[in-house]
Write a protein that holds these residues in place. Structure first.
Motif, PDB file in Angstrom:
ATOM      1  N   ILE A   2     -69.082  34.690  37.737  1.00  0.00           N
ATOM      2  CA  ILE A   2     -70.034  34.747  37.852  1.00  0.00           C
ATOM      3  C   ILE A   2     -69.917  34.215  39.570  1.00  0.00           C
ATOM      4  O   ILE A   2     -70.220  33.002  39.557  1.00  0.00           O
ATOM      5  CB  ILE A   2     -71.769  33.478  37.296  1.00  0.00           C
ATOM      6  CG1 ILE A   2     -71.332  34.648  35.332  1.00  0.00           C
ATOM      7  CG2 ILE A   2     -72.606  33.212  37.434  1.00  0.00           C
ATOM      8  CD1 ILE A   2     -71.825  32.708  34.999  1.00  0.00           C
ATOM      9  N   VAL A   4     -72.654  32.415  42.162  1.00  0.00           N
ATOM     10  CA  VAL A   4     -74.233  31.890  42.084  1.00  0.00           C
ATOM     11  C   VAL A   4     -74.195  31.354  43.624  1.00  0.00           C
ATOM     12  O   VAL A   4     -73.593  31.194  44.687  1.00  0.00           O
ATOM     13  CB  VAL A   4     -73.976  30.655  41.589  1.00  0.00           C
ATOM     14  CG1 VAL A   4     -74.962  29.913  41.979  1.00  0.00           C
ATOM     15  CG2 VAL A   4     -73.834  30.570  39.749  1.00  0.00           C
ATOM     16  N   GLY A  12     -79.077  25.548  42.571  1.00  0.00           N
ATOM     17  CA  GLY A  12     -77.723  25.997  42.105  1.00  0.00           C
ATOM     18  C   GLY A  12     -76.758  24.951  42.193  1.00  0.00           C
ATOM     19  O   GLY A  12     -75.747  25.570  40.828  1.00  0.00           O
ATOM     20  N   LEU A  15     -77.042  24.503  38.468  1.00  0.00           N
ATOM     21  CA  LEU A  15     -76.193  25.631  37.317  1.00  0.00           C
ATOM     22  C   LEU A  15     -74.961  25.472  37.786  1.00  0.00           C
ATOM     23  O   LEU A  15     -73.998  26.334  36.952  1.00  0.00           O
ATOM     24  CB  LEU A  15     -77.316  26.890  38.059  1.00  0.00           C
ATOM     25  CG  LEU A  15     -77.073  28.396  37.877  1.00  0.00           C
ATOM     26  CD1 LEU A  15     -76.868  29.036  36.403  1.00  0.00           C
ATOM     27  CD2 LEU A  15     -77.763  29.726  38.540  1.00  0.00           C
ATOM     28  N   THR A  26     -66.601  30.602  37.917  1.00  0.00           N
ATOM     29  CA  THR A  26     -67.713  30.319  38.440  1.00  0.00           C
ATOM     30  C   THR A  26     -67.256  30.117  40.172  1.00  0.00           C
ATOM     31  O   THR A  26     -66.689  29.139  40.805  1.00  0.00           O
ATOM     32  CB  THR A  26     -68.676  29.387  38.644  1.00  0.00           C
ATOM     33  OG1 THR A  26     -69.318  29.635  36.941  1.00  0.00           O
ATOM     34  CG2 THR A  26     -69.843  29.212  39.181  1.00  0.00           C
ATOM     35  N   PHE A  66     -75.932  35.634  39.987  1.00  0.00           N
ATOM     36  CA  PHE A  66     -77.141  34.113  40.934  1.00  0.00           C
ATOM     37  C   PHE A  66     -77.991  34.466  42.234  1.00  0.00           C
ATOM     38  O   PHE A  66     -76.951  34.132  43.418  1.00  0.00           O
ATOM     39  CB  PHE A  66     -77.287  32.994  40.102  1.00  0.00           C
ATOM     40  CG  PHE A  66     -78.654  32.128  40.336  1.00  0.00           C
ATOM     41  CD1 PHE A  66     -79.303  32.258  39.526  1.00  0.00           C
ATOM     42  CD2 PHE A  66     -78.282  31.360  41.426  1.00  0.00           C
ATOM     43  CE1 PHE A  66     -80.801  31.586  39.685  1.00  0.00           C
ATOM     44  CE2 PHE A  66     -79.342  30.155  41.533  1.00  0.00           C
ATOM     45  CZ  PHE A  66     -80.660  30.327  40.682  1.00  0.00           C
ATOM     46  N   VAL A  96     -79.076  37.572  38.404  1.00  0.00           N
ATOM     47  CA  VAL A  96     -80.652  37.007  37.907  1.00  0.00           C
ATOM     48  C   VAL A  96     -81.029  36.654  39.198  1.00  0.00           C
ATOM     49  O   VAL A  96     -80.339  35.998  39.931  1.00  0.00           O
ATOM     50  CB  VAL A  96     -80.478  36.114  36.559  1.00  0.00           C
ATOM     51  CG1 VAL A  96     -80.968  34.977  37.277  1.00  0.00           C
ATOM     52  CG2 VAL A  96     -79.887  36.261  35.969  1.00  0.00           C
ATOM     53  N   ALA A 175     -81.611  29.394  34.220  1.00  0.00           N
ATOM     54  CA  ALA A 175     -80.972  30.435  34.512  1.00  0.00           C
ATOM     55  C   ALA A 175     -79.064  31.151  34.035  1.00  0.00           C
ATOM     56  O   ALA A 175     -78.655  31.797  33.612  1.00  0.00           O
ATOM     57  CB  ALA A 175     -80.251  30.022  36.483  1.00  0.00           C
ATOM     58  N   LEU A 179     -77.770  34.399  32.089  1.00  0.00           N
ATOM     59  CA  LEU A 179     -76.572  35.008  33.658  1.00  0.00           C
ATOM     60  C   LEU A 179     -74.930  34.979  31.786  1.00  0.00           C
ATOM     61  O   LEU A 179     -74.051  35.735  32.203  1.00  0.00           O
ATOM     62  CB  LEU A 179     -75.959  33.839  34.141  1.00  0.00           C
ATOM     63  CG  LEU A 179     -76.605  34.054  35.561  1.00  0.00           C
ATOM     64  CD1 LEU A 179     -76.590  32.788  36.250  1.00  0.00           C
ATOM     65  CD2 LEU A 179     -76.596  35.184  36.040  1.00  0.00           C
TER      66      LEU A 179
END
Length: 281
Positions: A2, A4, A12, A15, A26, A66, A96, A175, A179
């Protein structure tokens, strides 16, 4: 993986922590260097969503993206569709986007033209998408931190006009769900706090969190304009003050979407102030 964007901001940062805690690989992006230490499973990189060339290498191998516009909100440059095409060609399947309540309540607002462009590009991208439309952030109260620390006073306009400000941590949690989980594709979530709250009442909540009195001084619209001009583009100031001083009925509505998605009530401003009290000490 993912990716971000805006990973060091109020949304952020939270998240990234939630994704790491869930064991998600991530890649956290920001335009400035990230922290020297990162949670397990998190890598930091510099990139700018307004520059597709900088985004291309960091999106390779990503499953989800994201998108959070910061300084890019008023940026003119590459079409938003170019970034979405780069994401699609890199193999991203889910995106997202943090949009804004204003895109529903004031769809012609010039200050949010760029954000409307991104929302349209996300919807037309062919990717699985979720759009988040939050109200004003509780964290906007950080603008009062210095006068509270120095003078134990908040200076703000429209003392008793109440709006349903939302905790950025709730936005991050929504979020993370969009995700990582199925069932959110094609959805647009309106995100608000559990109640409307005025600047005067926000000041009282900060005072309660501090355990000390905090005075409130109401600014005129002209004084507030001069203050906002120190850090906000001129074209955004009038619309911002209109929302703060004369909100539309739709901008004062409480949305049930946070509770529907998370299975718990949205966080209150008082709870936000309690978590962030060191900023006001």
């Amino acid at each position: 993986m993912i990716v971000v964007t805006g990973a060091t901001g109020n949304i952020g940062r939270t998240l990234v922590e939630r994704l790491a805690a869930a064991g998600q690989e991530t890649l956290a992006l920001s335009r400035r260097p990230g922290p020297s230490e990162a949670p397990a499973g998190v890598r930091y990189a510099q990139a700018d969503i307004g520059d597709s060339a900088s985004m291309r290498p960091v999106l390779e191998g990503a499953d989800a993206l994201f998108l959070l516009l910061g300084g890019e909100l008023n940026m003119r440059g590459e079409p938003a569709s170019e970034l979405l095409e780069v994401a699609r060609s890199a193999g991203v399947g889910r995106v997202v986007l943090v949009s804004s309540q204003i895109n529903r309540t004031r769809p012609e607002a010039p200050s949010h033209a760029r954000l409307r462009e991104f929302e349209a590009a996300v919807r037309d991208s062919g990717l699985e998408f979720t759009v988040l439309r939050p109200a004003g952030f509780a964290s906007n109260a950080f603008a009062w931190a210095e006068p509270v620390r120095v003078k134990r006073t908040v200076f703000a306009p429209f003392a008793d006009v109440a709006l349903p400000v939302v905790d950025p941590a709730d936005i991050a949690e929504i979020a993370a769900a969009a995700l990582c989980e199925d069932g959110h594709a094609g959805r647009t979530y309106e995100l608000t706090g559990p109640e409307t709250i005025s600047p005067r009442r926000q000041t009282e909540a900060i005072a309660e969190a501090l355990g000390e009195e905090v005075a409130f001084v109401e600014l005129s619209r002209e004084e507030a304009h001069a203050h906002l001009a120190q850090f906000m583009p001129e074209e955004a100031i009038g619309g911002t003050l209109d929302i703060l001083g004369a909100p539309l009925p739709a901008e004062q509505e409480i949305s049930p979407d946070i509770e529907r998605v998370l299975g718990r009530p949205a966080g209150s401003f008082g709870a936000w102030a309690g978590r962030n009290v060191p900023a006001f000490r």
